[in-house]
Scaffold this motif. Structure first.
Motif, PDB file in Angstrom:
ATOM      1  N   ALA A  92      -2.252   1.985   9.428  1.00  0.00           N
ATOM      2  CA  ALA A  92      -3.499   1.847   8.618  1.00  0.00           C
ATOM      3  C   ALA A  92      -4.612   1.234   9.351  1.00  0.00           C
ATOM      4  O   ALA A  92      -5.598   1.533   9.336  1.00  0.00           O
ATOM      5  N   ILE A 138      -6.245   1.263   0.179  1.00  0.00           N
ATOM      6  CA  ILE A 138      -6.657  -0.069   0.697  1.00  0.00           C
ATOM      7  C   ILE A 138      -8.323  -0.200   0.107  1.00  0.00           C
ATOM      8  O   ILE A 138      -8.520  -1.490  -0.277  1.00  0.00           O
ATOM      9  N   THR A 184       0.577  -3.980   4.410  1.00  0.00           N
ATOM     10  CA  THR A 184       0.095  -2.212   4.709  1.00  0.00           C
ATOM     11  C   THR A 184       0.501  -1.856   6.027  1.00  0.00           C
ATOM     12  O   THR A 184       0.987  -2.797   6.727  1.00  0.00           O
ATOM     13  N   ASP A 243      -7.481   2.775  11.516  1.00  0.00           N
ATOM     14  CA  ASP A 243      -8.812   3.084  11.066  1.00  0.00           C
ATOM     15  C   ASP A 243      -9.632   1.887  10.773  1.00  0.00           C
ATOM     16  O   ASP A 243      -9.325   1.075  10.000  1.00  0.00           O
ATOM     17  N   ASP A 284     -12.000  -3.241   5.080  1.00  0.00           N
ATOM     18  CA  ASP A 284     -11.639  -3.568   3.535  1.00  0.00           C
ATOM     19  C   ASP A 284     -10.612  -4.713   3.580  1.00  0.00           C
ATOM     20  O   ASP A 284     -10.771  -5.623   2.898  1.00  0.00           O
ATOM     21  N   GLU A 304      -3.573   6.673   1.813  1.00  0.00           N
ATOM     22  CA  GLU A 304      -3.928   5.123   2.149  1.00  0.00           C
ATOM     23  C   GLU A 304      -5.027   4.738   2.067  1.00  0.00           C
ATOM     24  O   GLU A 304      -5.168   3.322   1.955  1.00  0.00           O
ATOM     25  N   ARG A 305      -5.907   5.229   2.657  1.00  0.00           N
ATOM     26  CA  ARG A 305      -7.228   4.776   2.829  1.00  0.00           C
ATOM     27  C   ARG A 305      -7.968   4.616   1.200  1.00  0.00           C
ATOM     28  O   ARG A 305      -8.689   3.671   1.241  1.00  0.00           O
ATOM     29  N   THR A 353       0.931  -1.284   0.066  1.00  0.00           N
ATOM     30  CA  THR A 353      -0.016  -0.177   0.039  1.00  0.00           C
ATOM     31  C   THR A 353       1.004   1.318   0.141  1.00  0.00           C
ATOM     32  O   THR A 353       0.543   2.366  -0.500  1.00  0.00           O
ATOM     33  N   ASN A 404     -10.728   0.683   7.142  1.00  0.00           N
ATOM     34  CA  ASN A 404      -9.453  -0.029   6.404  1.00  0.00           C
ATOM     35  C   ASN A 404      -9.660  -1.504   6.833  1.00  0.00           C
ATOM     36  O   ASN A 404      -9.161  -2.405   5.985  1.00  0.00           O
TER      37      ASN A 404
END
Length: 450
Positions: free
Chosen positions: A79, A63, A75, A82, A88, A59-60, A31, A85
């Protein structure tokens, strides 16, 4: 197949990820590389020009673009702070947390041009961020692997052999599953080694709605998990079984909330203060205890901050209730059938106490019922309509049946009523976040229970 590697910088995510991708003949996604492509500049430059918030937004996006990808994904450790994230990354994937001791990480990343995030000296920053992210790391991961003394090839081997147990452990596992009437679970795991397990631990716990809720949430978030029941007379046997399974989390109910604390590795400050654990998160062979019951009491009563409150009961649920009410600046009195038990609980939190009979004539604004009385098939209520006054908020922590005898009595008296399902909803949302790293709203929990 979707394999996700996360963890702090210096834990080997990229090196291990490339080895895994090669062995699995699968694509490799980093990522950080995707972020740099989107930004058209290296990550240190993104931080210098635009700051961390801009990097996290990129980054969001990266991902999110990998939600349905197949392959190996590496990743950054920040990350998974969140929950979006995490949702996902977890979608039809298996998440491995790579970790290492702080001094090893500091040594590995020394000389990096990546800017700091805290303004602290590098070694202190590593320790601070690891502590800050610990809860998120443990929740987001299916498996935790210490890479501190392992070469990348060794770590890749462990990932490819994930969830293997020895023949002796398998025999012990199958014996315990047979005693609990869960032999089919062992067969499912043997046929599907990627399956993860969660369970409610209690005696009894057949009435619990947790299996229904969790299995629907797992399906909703594309997680390869199975939630079951561990109903057995002693906590030690349940914990031993948990350690023989690819188990990620336990919901703990009566009568084990206090007893289980002796069998787990770490207990958070809230659970320690309450003296009860209702949530166990397992990762890397260690168990971490939490209490979400107090949040299940606190959230529905936030509008009554500063009120005069009475808690009926002196057990684990009552302790969580008192802890929650004190956090809302309420004036709390604990009443129980055994006054000495009420006194012991009240003294822990600086509250008043008395016998159940002392409730009559009470001027309480809030009443929280925290005993099992009224739970099916019990049809009693500790209070009658004549004991209550209109305008009082009555919160019954019992949630089976949805309308308890106490709730009916409170409605008849003209009280505001909060059913135990509300405690269950709010504590379950927090429990799910702790176990999986995914945030769920109370509305989604209610929908899944419908």
């Amino acid at each position: 197949m979707k394999v996700v590697l996360t963890g702090f910088r210096g834990t080997g995510k990229t090196s291990v990820g490339r080895i895994l991708a090669d062995r699995l003949q699968a694509p490799f996604f980093d990522t950080d590389t995707l972020v740099e492509r989107r930004a058209g500049m290296p990550i240190p430059e993104i931080f210098r020009r635009h700051g961390e918030a801009h990097f996290r937004a990129l980054e969001r996006e990266a991902i999110a673009s990998l939600r349905t990808a197949e392959g190996v994904i590496s990743t950054g450790g920040g990350a998974v702070s969140d929950p979006a994230n995490v949702a996902d990354l977890r979608w039809h994937g298996t998440v491995f947390l790579l970790s290492a001791p702080p001094d090893v990480i500091h040594e590995r990343i020394a000389g990096s041009d990546r800017p700091g995030l805290t303004g602290l000296p590098p070694a202190e920053e590593v320790q601070t961020l690891l502590a800050r992210r610990k809860e998120a790391y443990l929740g987001a991961a299916d498996t935790c692997i210490d890479t501190g003394r392992r070469m990348p090839d060794e770590v890749a081997d462990l990932i490819l052999r994930d969830a293997e147990i020895s023949p002796d452990e398998k025999r012990e596992r199958d014996g315990l599953l047979g005693r609990l009437g869960l032999s089919d679970l062992g067969e499912m795991i043997d046929q599907d080694p990627g399956l993860r397990v969660c369970a409610i631990a209690g005696n009894p716990c057949a009435h619990s709605k947790s299996p229904l809720l969790y299995n629907r949430l797992f399906a909703h978030f594309g997680m390869h998990y199975r939630y079951t029941r561990f109903e057995w007379p002693d906590a030690a046997t349940i914990i031993r079984l948990a350690n023989l399974l690819p188990l990620k989390g336990l919901s703990v109910t009566i009568p084990f909330k206090a007893d289980v604390m002796r069998h787990i590795d770490e207990v958070d400050d809230h659970a320690a203060a309450i003296g009860a654990v209702n949530t166990v998160v397992r990762c890397g062979g260690r168990m971490y205890g939490h209490n979400t019951d107090w949040l299940g009491v606190r959230a529905p009563l936030a509008h009554r901050r500063g009120a005069r409150a009475v808690v009926l009961g002196a057990g684990g649920a009552a302790a969580a209730a008192v802890y929650a009410l004190v956090s809302l600046d309420m004036d709390v009195t604990v009443l129980a059938r055994t006054p000495d038990a009420a006194r012991r609980l009240a003294e822990r939190f600086g509250c008043r106490w008395g016998a159940l009979e002392d409730f009559r004539g009470s001027n309480a604004d809030v009443v929280v019922h925290a005993t099992p009385v009224g739970m099916e098939p019990d049809t009693r209520s500790l209070l009658a309509p004549g004991d209550l006054r209109a305008g009082t908020t009555v919160f019954d922590l019992v949630y089976t049946p949805p309308e308890t005898p106490l709730i009916r009595a409170a409605k008849e008296a003209g009280c505001e009523v909060i059913p135990g399902t509300e405690m269950f909803v709010h504590q379950a949302a927090e429990q799910f976040r702790l176990i999986t790293g995914i945030a769920v709203s109370p509305e989604l929990v209610r929908e899944m229970l419908a």
